[in-house]
Scaffold this motif. Structure first.
Motif, PDB file in Angstrom:
ATOM      1  N   GLU A 280      10.309  -8.336   0.524  1.00 47.35           N
ATOM      2  CA  GLU A 280       9.354  -9.150   1.276  1.00 47.35           C
ATOM      3  C   GLU A 280       8.086  -8.375   1.591  1.00 47.35           C
ATOM      4  N   ARG A 281       8.232  -7.101   1.883  1.00 48.20           N
ATOM      5  CA  ARG A 281       7.094  -6.277   2.279  1.00 48.20           C
ATOM      6  C   ARG A 281       6.242  -5.856   1.087  1.00 48.20           C
ATOM      7  N   HIS A 282       6.914  -5.476   0.000  1.00 51.62           N
ATOM      8  CA  HIS A 282       6.205  -4.858  -1.123  1.00 51.62           C
ATOM      9  C   HIS A 282       6.353  -5.593  -2.451  1.00 51.62           C
ATOM     10  N   GLY A 283       7.143  -6.650  -2.466  1.00 49.29           N
ATOM     11  CA  GLY A 283       7.254  -7.463  -3.663  1.00 49.29           C
ATOM     12  C   GLY A 283       8.330  -7.055  -4.641  1.00 49.29           C
TER      13      GLY A 283
ATOM     14  N   GLY B  48       0.801  -1.211   0.000  1.00 49.71           N
ATOM     15  CA  GLY B  48       0.000   0.000   0.000  1.00 49.71           C
ATOM     16  C   GLY B  48       0.833   1.260   0.000  1.00 49.71           C
ATOM     17  N   VAL B  49       0.506   2.218  -0.883  1.00 51.61           N
ATOM     18  CA  VAL B  49       1.183   3.508  -0.932  1.00 51.61           C
ATOM     19  C   VAL B  49       0.162   4.573  -1.250  1.00 51.61           C
ATOM     20  N   PRO B  50       0.435   5.815  -0.908  1.00 50.68           N
ATOM     21  CA  PRO B  50      -0.468   6.881  -1.284  1.00 50.68           C
ATOM     22  C   PRO B  50      -0.628   6.952  -2.798  1.00 50.68           C
ATOM     23  N   ALA B  51      -1.695   7.577  -3.244  1.00 53.40           N
ATOM     24  CA  ALA B  51      -2.066   7.510  -4.657  1.00 53.40           C
ATOM     25  C   ALA B  51      -1.477   8.621  -5.506  1.00 53.40           C
ATOM     26  N   ALA B  52      -0.765   9.581  -4.923  1.00 55.29           N
ATOM     27  CA  ALA B  52      -0.287  10.707  -5.721  1.00 55.29           C
ATOM     28  C   ALA B  52       1.165  10.999  -5.380  1.00 55.29           C
ATOM     29  N   GLY B  53       1.838  11.703  -6.298  1.00 52.75           N
ATOM     30  CA  GLY B  53       3.211  12.104  -6.045  1.00 52.75           C
ATOM     31  C   GLY B  53       4.153  11.567  -7.099  1.00 52.75           C
ATOM     32  N   ARG B  54       5.339  12.147  -7.164  1.00 52.60           N
ATOM     33  CA  ARG B  54       6.321  11.772  -8.180  1.00 52.60           C
ATOM     34  C   ARG B  54       6.886  10.377  -7.971  1.00 52.60           C
ATOM     35  N   LEU B  55       6.716   9.823  -6.777  1.00 54.18           N
ATOM     36  CA  LEU B  55       7.176   8.458  -6.516  1.00 54.18           C
ATOM     37  C   LEU B  55       6.016   7.536  -6.160  1.00 54.18           C
ATOM     38  N   ALA B  56       4.823   7.892  -6.573  1.00 53.61           N
ATOM     39  CA  ALA B  56       3.649   7.075  -6.261  1.00 53.61           C
ATOM     40  C   ALA B  56       3.844   5.660  -6.785  1.00 53.61           C
ATOM     41  N   GLY B  57       3.638   4.694  -5.914  1.00 55.67           N
ATOM     42  CA  GLY B  57       3.766   3.300  -6.293  1.00 55.67           C
ATOM     43  C   GLY B  57       5.186   2.770  -6.257  1.00 55.67           C
ATOM     44  N   LYS B  58       6.165   3.616  -5.961  1.00 55.97           N
ATOM     45  CA  LYS B  58       7.560   3.186  -5.927  1.00 55.97           C
ATOM     46  C   LYS B  58       7.934   2.678  -4.536  1.00 55.97           C
ATOM     47  N   VAL B  59       8.724   1.626  -4.510  1.00 54.86           N
ATOM     48  CA  VAL B  59       9.240   1.070  -3.260  1.00 54.86           C
ATOM     49  C   VAL B  59      10.689   1.521  -3.115  1.00 54.86           C
ATOM     50  N   CYS B  60      10.982   2.227  -2.031  1.00 53.41           N
ATOM     51  CA  CYS B  60      12.278   2.904  -1.888  1.00 53.41           C
ATOM     52  C   CYS B  60      12.946   2.557  -0.562  1.00 53.41           C
TER      53      CYS B  60
ATOM     54  N   GLU C 257      11.578  11.653   4.354  1.00 55.09           N
ATOM     55  CA  GLU C 257      10.393  12.501   4.493  1.00 55.09           C
ATOM     56  C   GLU C 257       9.878  12.964   3.134  1.00 55.09           C
ATOM     57  N   ARG C 258      10.797  13.380   2.252  1.00 51.46           N
ATOM     58  CA  ARG C 258      10.383  13.860   0.931  1.00 51.46           C
ATOM     59  C   ARG C 258       9.805  12.722   0.091  1.00 51.46           C
ATOM     60  N   PHE C 259      10.432  11.563   0.154  1.00 56.21           N
ATOM     61  CA  PHE C 259       9.930  10.411  -0.595  1.00 56.21           C
ATOM     62  C   PHE C 259       8.534  10.016  -0.129  1.00 56.21           C
ATOM     63  N   ALA C 260       8.336  10.010   1.184  1.00 52.77           N
ATOM     64  CA  ALA C 260       7.009   9.674   1.707  1.00 52.77           C
ATOM     65  C   ALA C 260       5.973  10.681   1.231  1.00 52.77           C
ATOM     66  N   ALA C 261       6.346  11.967   1.236  1.00 51.34           N
ATOM     67  CA  ALA C 261       5.422  13.000   0.779  1.00 51.34           C
ATOM     68  C   ALA C 261       5.105  12.864  -0.702  1.00 51.34           C
ATOM     69  N   GLU C 262       6.026  12.226  -1.459  1.00 53.18           N
ATOM     70  CA  GLU C 262       5.830  12.039  -2.898  1.00 53.18           C
ATOM     71  C   GLU C 262       5.186  10.692  -3.220  1.00 53.18           C
ATOM     72  N   GLY C 263       4.677   9.997  -2.203  1.00 51.29           N
ATOM     73  CA  GLY C 263       3.898   8.793  -2.437  1.00 51.29           C
ATOM     74  C   GLY C 263       4.642   7.486  -2.399  1.00 51.29           C
ATOM     75  N   ALA C 264       5.926   7.491  -2.024  1.00 49.38           N
ATOM     76  CA  ALA C 264       6.708   6.255  -2.003  1.00 49.38           C
ATOM     77  C   ALA C 264       6.358   5.394  -0.799  1.00 49.38           C
ATOM     78  N   ALA C 265       6.525   4.097  -0.988  1.00 50.27           N
ATOM     79  CA  ALA C 265       6.554   3.172   0.145  1.00 50.27           C
ATOM     80  C   ALA C 265       7.992   3.140   0.627  1.00 50.27           C
ATOM     81  N   VAL C 266       8.246   3.678   1.813  1.00 56.03           N
ATOM     82  CA  VAL C 266       9.607   3.897   2.298  1.00 56.03           C
ATOM     83  C   VAL C 266      10.036   2.795   3.252  1.00 56.03           C
ATOM     84  N   VAL C 267      11.225   2.254   2.993  1.00 61.08           N
ATOM     85  CA  VAL C 267      11.913   1.370   3.927  1.00 61.08           C
ATOM     86  C   VAL C 267      13.105   2.159   4.440  1.00 61.08           C
ATOM     87  N   ALA C 268      13.066   2.563   5.701  1.00 56.23           N
ATOM     88  CA  ALA C 268      14.089   3.407   6.306  1.00 56.23           C
ATOM     89  C   ALA C 268      15.017   2.555   7.156  1.00 56.23           C
ATOM     90  N   THR C 269      16.334   2.704   6.949  1.00 52.32           N
ATOM     91  CA  THR C 269      17.286   1.890   7.687  1.00 52.32           C
ATOM     92  C   THR C 269      18.326   2.766   8.374  1.00 52.32           C
TER      93      THR C 269
END
Length: 274
Positions: free
Chosen positions: A90-93, A11-23, A38-50
């Motif tokens: 594993e989380r997002h395929g 699941g990711v937000p529906a809008a943004g320059r990275l909508a649907g992207k797994v990062c 923070e910027r990636f999340a605001a742009e619709g990415a599914a973020v994996v932060a390490t």
């Protein structure tokens, strides 16, 4: 430890320059890495932060408007670096974007540094970037290494965080600077190696940025004088903000940069133009 949020699988937000992207963003607990997450999340990415900083990752997750996957680990450890990438798959395929940002920034001349200092910086800034890029390429290219849609992988984008110290010499950077030359060099070699497989590899080269580490210099011996001198070396007459670097990373990670690979983009207020 991998801590999964309550976001539905994929699941990711529906809008943004990275909508649907797994990062995946390494070193995301503070500084440039946090600004990128923070910027990636605001742009619709599914973020994996390490990061190695569990508490910092927790504060990041609490601050984001949507759920984030956090992975506590050390990029210089092979198993940890692999686990960071595997968490996204594993989380997002899949994995679409890696921002290889994790690093340490000691300021010392060669007469002040020892072999242990060199090894510590190269382990994180050099080996850690190599490992996370390696496993990201494998994930993006697919099991057979084809890297093309329909052949086990759909390609992707990698953005390495280098530095002006990875493009030009600086005083007090005898340990840190060479590690950032690794970042710039790895970027160019991987870009050529994987361009035909649909994987773009670029880097940003920030100038001096007002991260938490830089702000602490105000309270360290010689720190205020160093900051005053380094600020004057930037033609724009000021230091950069992490959000300004995040904006450049966003461009390189997005489809707006679809014909850009092998570039090292200065984000330095004109420092390298001199």
């Amino acid at each position: 430890m991998t801590e999964l949020s309550g976001l539905p699988q994929g699941g990711v937000p529906a809008a943004g320059r990275l909508a649907g992207k797994v990062c995946v963003v390494t070193g995301a607990a503070s500084g440039i890495g946090r600004a990128v997450a923070e910027r990636f999340a605001a742009e619709g990415a599914a973020v994996v932060a390490t990061d190695i900083d569990r508490d910092g990752l927790g504060r990041l997750a609490d601050a984001l408007p949507q759920a984030v996957t956090t992975v506590v680990g050390d990029v210089s450890r092979d198993d940890d670096a692999r686990r960071m990438i595997e968490a996204a798959v594993e989380r997002h395929g899949r994995l679409d974007v890696l921002v290889a940002n994790a690093g340490v920034i000691p300021l010392m001349e060669i007469t002040e540094a020892g072999a242990d200092d060199w090894d510590r910086v190269m382990a994180v800034d050099g080996r850690g970037m190599f490992l996370t890029c390696k496993y990201a390429v494998e994930a993006m290219a697919g099991a057979d290494g084809s890297g093309a849609a329909g052949h086990g992988g759909a390609g992707g984008a990698i953005v390495c965080v280098s530095s002006i110290s990875g493009e030009a010499g600086q005083r007090g950077q005898a340990v840190y600077g060479p590690a950032k030359f690794v970042a710039s060099g790895l970027t160019k070699h991987l870009a050529v190696e994987w361009a035909s497989r649909g994987i773009r590899v670029n880097a940003v080269a920030p100038g001096t940025i007002t991260t938490e580490r830089v702000r602490r210099l105000q309270d360290e011996p010689g720190g205020p004088e160093y900051l005053e001198a380094i600020e004057k070396l930037h033609p724009m007459g000021r230091l950069g903000d992490p959000a300004e670097v995040a904006a450049a990373v966003l461009f390189l990670a997005s489809d707006d940069a679809s014909f850009v690979t092998g570039a090292v983009l200065p984000v330095d207020g004109g420092y390298l133009a001199q």
